[in-house]
Design a protein around this motif. Structure first.
Motif, PDB file in Angstrom:
ATOM      1  N   LEU A   6     -10.190 -79.333   7.402  1.00 52.46           N
ATOM      2  CA  LEU A   6      -8.754 -79.219   7.618  1.00 52.46           C
ATOM      3  C   LEU A   6      -8.294 -80.328   8.539  1.00 52.46           C
ATOM      4  O   LEU A   6      -9.033 -80.753   9.426  1.00 52.46           O
ATOM      5  CB  LEU A   6      -8.418 -77.862   8.259  1.00 52.46           C
ATOM      6  N   PRO A   7      -7.059 -80.822   8.375  1.00 51.16           N
ATOM      7  CA  PRO A   7      -6.567 -81.849   9.294  1.00 51.16           C
ATOM      8  C   PRO A   7      -6.387 -81.269  10.686  1.00 51.16           C
ATOM      9  O   PRO A   7      -5.958 -80.130  10.856  1.00 51.16           O
ATOM     10  CB  PRO A   7      -5.221 -82.266   8.693  1.00 51.16           C
ATOM     11  N   SER A   8      -6.770 -82.054  11.701  1.00 49.57           N
ATOM     12  CA  SER A   8      -6.608 -81.581  13.071  1.00 49.57           C
ATOM     13  C   SER A   8      -5.159 -81.803  13.505  1.00 49.57           C
ATOM     14  O   SER A   8      -4.452 -82.626  12.958  1.00 49.57           O
ATOM     15  CB  SER A   8      -7.558 -82.313  14.011  1.00 49.57           C
TER      16      SER A   8
ATOM     17  N   ARG B 276      -0.336 -90.872  15.334  1.00 50.35           N
ATOM     18  CA  ARG B 276      -1.621 -91.547  15.157  1.00 50.35           C
ATOM     19  C   ARG B 276      -2.553 -90.711  14.280  1.00 50.35           C
ATOM     20  O   ARG B 276      -3.268 -91.238  13.427  1.00 50.35           O
ATOM     21  CB  ARG B 276      -2.283 -91.810  16.507  1.00 50.35           C
ATOM     22  N   GLY B 277      -2.562 -89.403  14.508  1.00 46.97           N
ATOM     23  CA  GLY B 277      -3.393 -88.515  13.692  1.00 46.97           C
ATOM     24  C   GLY B 277      -2.985 -88.549  12.231  1.00 46.97           C
ATOM     25  O   GLY B 277      -3.837 -88.599  11.345  1.00 46.97           O
TER      26      GLY B 277
ATOM     27  N   HIS C 298     -12.281 -88.963  11.455  1.00 47.83           N
ATOM     28  CA  HIS C 298     -10.926 -89.431  11.184  1.00 47.83           C
ATOM     29  C   HIS C 298      -9.914 -88.298  11.295  1.00 47.83           C
ATOM     30  O   HIS C 298      -9.101 -88.077  10.407  1.00 47.83           O
ATOM     31  CB  HIS C 298     -10.867 -90.086   9.804  1.00 47.83           C
ATOM     32  N   ARG C 299      -9.982 -87.574  12.370  1.00 51.84           N
ATOM     33  CA  ARG C 299      -9.029 -86.515  12.703  1.00 51.84           C
ATOM     34  C   ARG C 299      -9.015 -85.354  11.706  1.00 51.84           C
ATOM     35  O   ARG C 299      -7.973 -84.789  11.399  1.00 51.84           O
ATOM     36  CB  ARG C 299      -7.621 -87.088  12.824  1.00 51.84           C
ATOM     37  N   TRP C 300     -10.183 -84.997  11.199  1.00 52.82           N
ATOM     38  CA  TRP C 300     -10.349 -83.800  10.398  1.00 52.82           C
ATOM     39  C   TRP C 300     -11.306 -82.886  11.145  1.00 52.82           C
ATOM     40  O   TRP C 300     -12.146 -83.336  11.900  1.00 52.82           O
ATOM     41  CB  TRP C 300     -10.908 -84.128   9.016  1.00 52.82           C
ATOM     42  N   GLU C 301     -11.176 -81.589  10.938  1.00 56.33           N
ATOM     43  CA  GLU C 301     -12.047 -80.605  11.579  1.00 56.33           C
ATOM     44  C   GLU C 301     -12.628 -79.690  10.505  1.00 56.33           C
ATOM     45  O   GLU C 301     -12.016 -79.475   9.460  1.00 56.33           O
ATOM     46  CB  GLU C 301     -11.249 -79.753  12.568  1.00 56.33           C
TER      47      GLU C 301
END
Length: 87
Positions: free
Chosen positions: A84-86, A43-44, A74-77
């Motif tokens: 960066l993508p989580s 999903r991420g 949207h699943r980024w940190e």
């Protein structure tokens, strides 16, 4: 279910509907050698991919910042000023 079938392969006889089920089935048969990701991880990846496509289309069609999509939703940190993508 479609992505589970794609991951398992065309010749697979699996009846799994989620990546979590496929993961359990794979662990029982092959161990950790070909371990698929979890449903949450998939999903991420999908959300990050959709965000990147949306952002690219948005950048190509307009320069207005009031319609901007926030990557942190949207699943980024953010780490030390870098997105960066989580996991």
């Amino acid at each position: 279910m479609y992505l589970v079938r794609v991951w398992a392969g065309a010749r697979s006889s699996t009846i799994c509907h989620t990546f979590d089920q496929l993961r359990a089935e794979s662990y029982a048969s092959v161990g950790r050698v070909a371990f698929p990701p979890t449903t949450t991880e998939i999903r991420g990846h999908i959300q990050r991919g959709a965000f990147l496509v949306h952002r690219a289309i948005h950048l190509l069609t307009t320069s207005d910042e009031h319609d901007a999509v926030l990557p942190l939703e949207h699943r980024w940190e953010e780490h030390f000023g870098t997105s960066l993508p989580s996991k």
